[in-house]
Design an enzyme around this catalytic site. Structure first.
Site, PDB file in Angstrom:
ATOM      1  N   HIS A 238      -4.114   7.764  -0.127  1.00 26.58           N
ATOM      2  CA  HIS A 238      -3.227   7.625   0.801  1.00 26.58           C
ATOM      3  C   HIS A 238      -4.008   6.620   1.865  1.00 26.58           C
ATOM      4  O   HIS A 238      -5.281   6.070   1.452  1.00 26.58           O
ATOM      5  CB  HIS A 238      -3.288   8.764   1.787  1.00 26.58           C
ATOM      6  CG  HIS A 238      -2.490   9.844   1.095  1.00 26.58           C
ATOM      7  ND1 HIS A 238      -1.234   9.923   1.026  1.00 26.58           N
ATOM      8  CD2 HIS A 238      -2.938  11.279   0.758  1.00 26.58           C
ATOM      9  CE1 HIS A 238      -0.824  11.020   0.305  1.00 26.58           C
ATOM     10  NE2 HIS A 238      -1.723  11.886   0.335  1.00 26.58           N
ATOM     11  N   CYS A 287      -0.381   3.762   1.367  1.00 26.44           N
ATOM     12  CA  CYS A 287       0.437   3.525   2.606  1.00 26.44           C
ATOM     13  C   CYS A 287      -0.175   2.551   3.495  1.00 26.44           C
ATOM     14  O   CYS A 287      -1.452   2.771   3.643  1.00 26.44           O
ATOM     15  CB  CYS A 287       1.198   4.661   3.215  1.00 26.44           C
ATOM     16  SG  CYS A 287       1.884   5.833   2.202  1.00 26.44           S
TER      17      CYS A 287
END
Length: 400
Positions: A238, A287
């Site tokens: 992430h 992300c």
């Protein structure tokens, strides 16, 4: 030189009669495994070349052949199916059209579900044994070197070089909602690609920010870099705009973050002299924010230098190129079984084109994939190059 997947498919479709080709396209529309291709897309297909291109864009090179074989057998074209299986290989995974996607934006644990039916995959554990990176010919390498000379990075002979690649993949986080389902597939695919490109893979899994920093610094100190001609650093997790999240990151304690800048700092000329004047390719799947929607991508214009350095100085940061999975502030999408769009496309493009293109053209081809609405469906994500400082062309010349 071995034929590409698309070329094998073109040969097969050219062997079909008009009625057989019509039945194939009709079957493609109502295919039961996963979502079928929309009728509007089929209607745009004018010939065997268009159909082969549509198959590869929809199912990727790893899944287009088995999908075609399945349909050929279903419409009674067993001879063509057997020939395709013999020529292009079999037992490959059937990569379905990209649907049923989830994304955990900015590591916040928020599940974002895509529209569409549940995808059932037919995967073979040994698919990597059936595929290989298309190898470069000595003739092509000699031609490129003869034409471009000093504009190409030196590629050491295979028998004397020691190439290393770093692969970090964070899957399991303290917050269970942040588990990156499908990321194990990305890891297998990326490790396979790096090994096919003759890199010894130094692999880590489920690291905190401090552990990621240590892993990158330790990698930069490896003595093998002196005998290498290049390196890859791949980090999957992430992320936020300028940082990668460690496995202890949580909404209540967001301190476990590893700055992307630290990768460049650890591998620059000062801290990693073994890779001085050698290409350093950074691939980051994470992300960079929580926004969605159609994005634009720009490599930007290089800044004008403030002055000219003398011969007794070297650039502190040079010979880098990175491909980020998405543009700043946006999400990166991941299929819960197939893995991320980003890794699927990077592997597919390098597997099929590294024998003929330099790294910036390969990255352009990856980015071009994200501009295709046929491939992305209703999802919007744009991979982008970042912090590129390659003064020369970097060819991988796989196999040589």
């Amino acid at each position: 030189m071995a034929k590409s997947t698309k070329e094998h498919l073109e040969d097969t479709f050219n062997d079909l009669g008009t009625e057989e080709l019509k039945r194939f396209k009709n079957k493609l529309c109502d295919r039961k495994k996963g979502a079928g291709i929309r009728k509007a897309q089929i209607e745009k297909v004018a010939d065997a070349i268009d159909l082969a291109d549509l198959m590869v864009r929809t199912f990727t090179s790893t899944g287009a052949v088995p999908a075609a074989i399945e349909i050929l057998e279903a419409i009674g074209c067993n001879e063509q199916a057997a020939e395709l299986k013999e020529n292009a290989g079999h037992g490959l995974p059937v990569a379905q059209p990209h649907q049923d996607v989830v994304d955990y934006g900015a590591g916040q644990g928020q599940k974002v579900e895509g529209q569409g039916q549940k995808v059932e995959l037919t995967l073979s554990d040994d698919w990597h044994k059936q595929l290989h990176v298309v190898l470069c010919s000595q003739q092509f390498k000699d031609k490129i070197i003869r034409q471009n000379g000093q504009e190409i990075y030196e590629v050491k002979e295979k028998k004397v070089r020691k190439r290393l690649a770093l692969l970090i993949n964070n899957i399991d986080f303290d917050e269970k909602a942040m588990t990156r389902r499908g990321a194990d597939t990305d890891e297998k695919n990326m490790e396979w690609l790096l090994k096919e490109l003759d890199y010894q893979v130094v692999k880590h899994k489920n690291l905190s920010a401090k552990e990621m920093e240590k892993a990158v610094k330790d990698f930069a100190r490896r003595e093998e870099h002196a005998q290498s001609d290049s390196t890859f650093v791949v980090i999957m997790s992430h992320g936020k705009r300028d940082a990668i999240l460690g496995v202890h990151y949580s909404t209540s304690d967001p301190s476990d973050t590893f700055l992307v800048d630290n990768i460049y700092r650890s591998l620059n000329t000062e801290n990693c002299p073994g890779l001085r004047d050698k290409p350093k390719v950074i691939l980051i799947q994470a992300c960079r924010g929580g926004e969605s929607g159609r994005m634009w991508a720009s490599d930007g214009e290089p800044e004008e230098p403030e002055g000219i350095e003398g011969d007794d100085f070297v650039h502190k940061e040079k010979d880098f190129i990175s491909l980020m999975s998405c543009t700043p502030d946006t999400k990166s999408y991941r299929h819960v079984e197939n893995g991320t769009f980003y890794v699927q496309n990077v592997v597919d493009v390098l597997m099929n084109h590294a024998h003929e293109d330099h790294i910036e053209e390969l990255f352009r081809k990856v980015i071009r994939r994200f501009d295709s609405t046929d491939m992305m469906g209703s999802y919007r994500q744009m991979a982008c190059k970042d912090r590129a400082s390659l003064p020369k062309l970097f060819y991988l010349f796989p196999g040589l």
